[in-house]
Enzyme design. Structure first.
Site, PDB file in Angstrom:
ATOM      1  N   SER A  15      62.661  48.675  40.494  1.00  0.00           N
ATOM      2  CA  SER A  15      61.632  49.656  40.107  1.00  0.00           C
ATOM      3  C   SER A  15      62.229  50.869  39.407  1.00  0.00           C
ATOM      4  O   SER A  15      63.229  51.435  39.845  1.00  0.00           O
ATOM      5  CB  SER A  15      60.865  50.130  41.340  1.00  0.00           C
ATOM      6  OG  SER A  15      59.959  51.163  40.965  1.00  0.00           O
ATOM      7  N   LYS A  66      49.444  45.186  45.751  1.00  0.00           N
ATOM      8  CA  LYS A  66      48.333  45.917  45.127  1.00  0.00           C
ATOM      9  C   LYS A  66      46.975  45.573  45.745  1.00  0.00           C
ATOM     10  O   LYS A  66      46.079  46.407  45.763  1.00  0.00           O
ATOM     11  CB  LYS A  66      48.308  45.656  43.618  1.00  0.00           C
ATOM     12  CG  LYS A  66      49.465  46.345  42.880  1.00  0.00           C
ATOM     13  CD  LYS A  66      49.328  46.200  41.383  1.00  0.00           C
ATOM     14  CE  LYS A  66      50.469  46.925  40.674  1.00  0.00           C
ATOM     15  NZ  LYS A  66      50.309  46.938  39.225  1.00  0.00           N
ATOM     16  N   GLU A  78      36.451  54.247  40.683  1.00  0.00           N
ATOM     17  CA  GLU A  78      35.721  53.222  39.916  1.00  0.00           C
ATOM     18  C   GLU A  78      36.710  52.279  39.214  1.00  0.00           C
ATOM     19  O   GLU A  78      36.556  51.063  39.204  1.00  0.00           O
ATOM     20  CB  GLU A  78      34.831  53.958  38.895  1.00  0.00           C
ATOM     21  CG  GLU A  78      34.315  53.136  37.746  1.00  0.00           C
ATOM     22  CD  GLU A  78      33.023  52.420  38.087  1.00  0.00           C
ATOM     23  OE1 GLU A  78      32.498  52.667  39.180  1.00  0.00           O
ATOM     24  OE2 GLU A  78      32.562  51.612  37.263  1.00  0.00           O
ATOM     25  N   GLY A 129      44.096  37.851  34.385  1.00  0.00           N
ATOM     26  CA  GLY A 129      44.590  38.117  35.736  1.00  0.00           C
ATOM     27  C   GLY A 129      44.509  39.591  36.054  1.00  0.00           C
ATOM     28  O   GLY A 129      43.756  40.347  35.421  1.00  0.00           O
ATOM     29  N   ALA A 131      46.560  42.084  35.594  1.00  0.00           N
ATOM     30  CA  ALA A 131      46.978  43.030  34.555  1.00  0.00           C
ATOM     31  C   ALA A 131      45.873  43.222  33.521  1.00  0.00           C
ATOM     32  O   ALA A 131      45.605  44.343  33.073  1.00  0.00           O
ATOM     33  CB  ALA A 131      48.257  42.549  33.887  1.00  0.00           C
ATOM     34  N   ARG A 152      43.747  31.020  29.172  1.00  0.00           N
ATOM     35  CA  ARG A 152      43.987  29.584  29.293  1.00  0.00           C
ATOM     36  C   ARG A 152      42.842  28.946  30.084  1.00  0.00           C
ATOM     37  O   ARG A 152      42.272  27.941  29.685  1.00  0.00           O
ATOM     38  CB  ARG A 152      45.333  29.413  30.024  1.00  0.00           C
ATOM     39  CG  ARG A 152      45.936  28.077  29.987  1.00  0.00           C
ATOM     40  CD  ARG A 152      47.352  28.162  30.512  1.00  0.00           C
ATOM     41  NE  ARG A 152      47.426  28.817  31.835  1.00  0.00           N
ATOM     42  CZ  ARG A 152      48.549  29.001  32.508  1.00  0.00           C
ATOM     43  NH1 ARG A 152      49.704  28.609  31.992  1.00  0.00           N
ATOM     44  NH2 ARG A 152      48.542  29.587  33.683  1.00  0.00           N
ATOM     45  N   THR A 153      42.511  29.578  31.217  1.00  0.00           N
ATOM     46  CA  THR A 153      41.359  29.142  32.005  1.00  0.00           C
ATOM     47  C   THR A 153      40.178  29.980  31.532  1.00  0.00           C
ATOM     48  O   THR A 153      40.011  31.129  31.951  1.00  0.00           O
ATOM     49  CB  THR A 153      41.621  29.392  33.502  1.00  0.00           C
ATOM     50  OG1 THR A 153      42.950  28.950  33.803  1.00  0.00           O
ATOM     51  CG2 THR A 153      40.633  28.669  34.388  1.00  0.00           C
TER      52      THR A 153
HETATM   53  P1  ATR Z   1      48.981  39.341  36.710  1.00  0.00           P
HETATM   54  O1  ATR Z   1      48.675  40.145  37.923  1.00  0.00           O
HETATM   55  O2  ATR Z   1      50.364  39.545  36.148  1.00  0.00           O
HETATM   56  O3  ATR Z   1      47.932  39.462  35.668  1.00  0.00           O
HETATM   57  P2  ATR Z   1      47.874  36.812  37.524  1.00  0.00           P
HETATM   58  O4  ATR Z   1      46.720  37.503  38.131  1.00  0.00           O
HETATM   59  O5  ATR Z   1      48.533  35.692  38.248  1.00  0.00           O
HETATM   60  O6  ATR Z   1      49.044  37.831  37.224  1.00  0.00           O
HETATM   61  O7  ATR Z   1      47.441  36.308  36.071  1.00  0.00           O
HETATM   62  C1  ATR Z   1      48.321  35.701  35.194  1.00  0.00           C
HETATM   63  C2  ATR Z   1      47.651  35.571  33.832  1.00  0.00           C
HETATM   64  O8  ATR Z   1      48.596  35.025  32.904  1.00  0.00           O
HETATM   65  C3  ATR Z   1      46.465  34.623  33.815  1.00  0.00           C
HETATM   66  O9  ATR Z   1      45.556  35.058  32.826  1.00  0.00           O
HETATM   67  C4  ATR Z   1      47.123  33.292  33.417  1.00  0.00           C
HETATM   68  O10 ATR Z   1      46.237  32.377  32.829  1.00  0.00           O
HETATM   69  P3  ATR Z   1      45.329  31.412  33.776  1.00  0.00           P
HETATM   70  O11 ATR Z   1      44.262  32.277  34.366  1.00  0.00           O
HETATM   71  O12 ATR Z   1      44.785  30.390  32.860  1.00  0.00           O
HETATM   72  O13 ATR Z   1      46.274  30.853  34.803  1.00  0.00           O
HETATM   73  C5  ATR Z   1      48.088  33.814  32.382  1.00  0.00           C
HETATM   74  N1  ATR Z   1      49.241  32.917  32.113  1.00  0.00           N
HETATM   75  C6  ATR Z   1      50.341  32.724  32.863  1.00  0.00           C
HETATM   76  N2  ATR Z   1      51.206  31.876  32.249  1.00  0.00           N
HETATM   77  C7  ATR Z   1      50.636  31.538  31.067  1.00  0.00           C
HETATM   78  C8  ATR Z   1      51.026  30.705  29.967  1.00  0.00           C
HETATM   79  N3  ATR Z   1      52.203  30.058  29.968  1.00  0.00           N
HETATM   80  N4  ATR Z   1      50.186  30.604  28.915  1.00  0.00           N
HETATM   81  C9  ATR Z   1      48.998  31.252  28.902  1.00  0.00           C
HETATM   82  N5  ATR Z   1      48.569  32.058  29.905  1.00  0.00           N
HETATM   83  C10 ATR Z   1      49.373  32.206  30.976  1.00  0.00           C
END
Ligand code: ATR
Length: 273
Positions: A15, A66, A78, A129, A131, A152-153
């Site tokens: 950190s 977190k 908020e 996700g 972030a 991706r999803t």
């Molecule tokens: P964070 O807190 O870092 O955002 P997370 O909540 O686990 O971590 O989310 C990871 C994000 O990175 C998600 O949007 C994930 O896509 P999916 O929801 O489809 O899983 C995305 N991600 C991780 N690896 C990836 C890759 N190789 N290509 C595209 N998206 C990726």
């Protein structure tokens, strides 16, 4: 009396927060100490309780705590509520005030440090996700022409967009749907770069003169930034400014003084090439 603050995470040795807040305290003449705490897994509440009992005034929170911090809070802002995660807490008696400054820190970096207003711009956000989630309200508050979330999803992106649908021009889908669309700013909020992976984003998303921003910090020229450069994006940035700005927001919230971030950004910048 010296006021105590800390960052809690596991692991925590990487950190930069103690360095950053140490520099801010020195620059603003605040009588405060800031340490790093490696919290035992599954024991966030007990660790935070002990810190408060010893007189601690506030905490920054990083992975994997977190969501625990979100549950621990008595008063969620908020922004923290929508982000579903907390990265800063302030203790006032029995109350635990909780914030998430990641998104505002990012916007402040882009608008003030990089000199790029988001207003009326076409903005693409990769990832859905934690972030990505934290950036939505701060982005929409800047009134972009459009905010597209690609993931991706695709379902996850659509669920996020639905949550903020009333706040501005937001839409969502999978990467394939980006074909034929171009953007002024493209933000990579996926965790792909942490494993040197490339989200399957078409190179055509970068409009002439576009900016590409990698939220991860200190990874150099990630596959995403390389794609952007090769596609003609004009300016590339990583998350060093976001890191400094979210820290400055927390510092101002705790101490009532907003420190200048330039020295911190200069100190922590890792060349992209
Ligand atoms: P964070 O807190 O870092 O955002 P997370 O909540 O686990 O971590 O989310 C990871 C994000 O990175 C998600 O949007 C994930 O896509 P999916 O929801 O489809 O899983 C995305 N991600 C991780 N690896 C990836 C890759 N190789 N290509 C595209 N998206 C990726």
């Amino acid at each position: 009396m010296t006021d105590n603050y800390a960052v809690i995470g596991n692991p925590i040795s990487h950190s930069k927060s103690p360095l950053i807040h140490g520099m801010f305290a020195l620059a603003t003449g605040q009588d405060m100490a800031y340490q790093a705490i490696e919290g035992p897994l599954g024991q966030f509440a007990a660790t935070a309780d002990a810190f408060r009992a010893a007189g601690g005034r506030g905490l920054n929170v990083t992975a994997p705590f977190k969501l625990d911090a979100f549950a621990y809070a008595t008063d969620l802002s908020e922004r923290a509520r929508l982000a579903g995660a907390v990265n800063a807490m302030k203790f006032e008696g029995e109350r635990v005030l909780a914030e998430n400054f990641d998104g505002v820190g990012l916007v402040r970096d882009v608008v003030h440090n990089l000199g790029c207003p988001l207003q009326a711009k076409r903005v693409l956000l990769l990832g859905a996700g934690g972030a990505a989630r934290g950036t939505l309200l701060p982005f929409l508050a800047e009134r972009p022409a459009q905010l597209v979330i690609a993931n991706r999803t695709a379902d996850r992106a659509q669920a996020l967009a639905a949550e903020v649908a009333g706040q501005g021009p937001v839409s969502a889908g999978g990467y394939a749907e980006l074909t034929g669309q171009a953007f002024d700013l493209v933000f990579n909020a996926t965790s792909a770069s942490l494993r040197a992976e490339l989200p399957p984003v078409p190179a055509t998303v970068f409009a002439p003169g576009a900016r590409a921003y990698e939220l991860a910090y200190g990874k150099g020229l990630t596959p995403f930034l390389r794609l952007a450069r090769n596609a003609g994006a004009q300016r590339l940035a990583d998350g060093v400014g976001m890191l400094a700005e979210q820290a400055a927001e927390a510092f101002a919230w705790w101490r009532g003084r907003r420190p200048d971030t330039r020295a911190v950004i200069d100190r922590l910048t890792v060349p992209l090439a």
